[in-house]
Design a protein around this motif. Structure first.
Motif, mmCIF file in Angstrom:
data_model
loop_
_atom_site.group_PDB
_atom_site.id
_atom_site.type_symbol
_atom_site.label_atom_id
_atom_site.label_comp_id
_atom_site.label_asym_id
_atom_site.label_seq_id
_atom_site.Cartn_x
_atom_site.Cartn_y
_atom_site.Cartn_z
ATOM 1 N N GLY A 88 -23.744 30.535 16.975
ATOM 2 C CA GLY A 88 -23.788 31.087 17.973
ATOM 3 C C GLY A 88 -24.322 30.137 18.926
ATOM 4 O O GLY A 88 -24.122 29.767 19.731
ATOM 5 N N GLY B 133 -22.806 35.415 18.363
ATOM 6 C CA GLY B 133 -22.208 34.941 17.804
ATOM 7 C C GLY B 133 -22.857 35.235 16.444
ATOM 8 O O GLY B 133 -22.060 36.083 15.558
ATOM 9 N N ASN C 167 -25.199 30.709 22.632
ATOM 10 C CA ASN C 167 -25.053 31.678 22.569
ATOM 11 C C ASN C 167 -25.259 33.037 21.604
ATOM 12 O O ASN C 167 -24.614 33.045 20.960
ATOM 13 C CB ASN C 167 -24.391 32.435 23.364
#
Length: 92
Positions: free
Chosen positions: A42, A51, A47
């Motif tokens: 992620g 994740g 992000n």
């Protein structure tokens, strides 16, 4: 000082895992591994929070599947052991 605090927190967290059942241990391990992998992927994708959340869910599912396999393996072993010990053929 921060390093000592972090070390203390890690030790306390690990001490809480001492009395887990094998099922709880497998589910926790899968969730932790999935969350870690998800956080890494992620972060690369932009992000880390999402994740981590997705990775934790996938890891939990993987831990549950692994737990099912290990429980089935143990059950089969016990059935074979009981049948061998009693001299009867194993149940089909």
């Amino acid at each position: 000082m921060k390093a000592l605090l972090a070390l203390s927190i890690c030790i306390l967290m690990l001490a809480g895992c001492e009395n887990l059942t094998p099922t709880q241990n497998r589910l926790l391990g899968g969730t932790a591994a999935g969350a870690t992998g998800g956080a890494i992927l992620g972060a690369v994708a932009g992000n880390a929070g999402l994740g981590t959340l997705i990775g934790a869910g996938v890891g939990l599912a993987g831990g549950a599947i692994y737990n099912h396999v290990k429980n089935s393996e143990q059950q089969s072993y016990q059935e074979g052991y009981t049948a061998g010990h009693s001299g009867a053929p194993p149940a089909q």
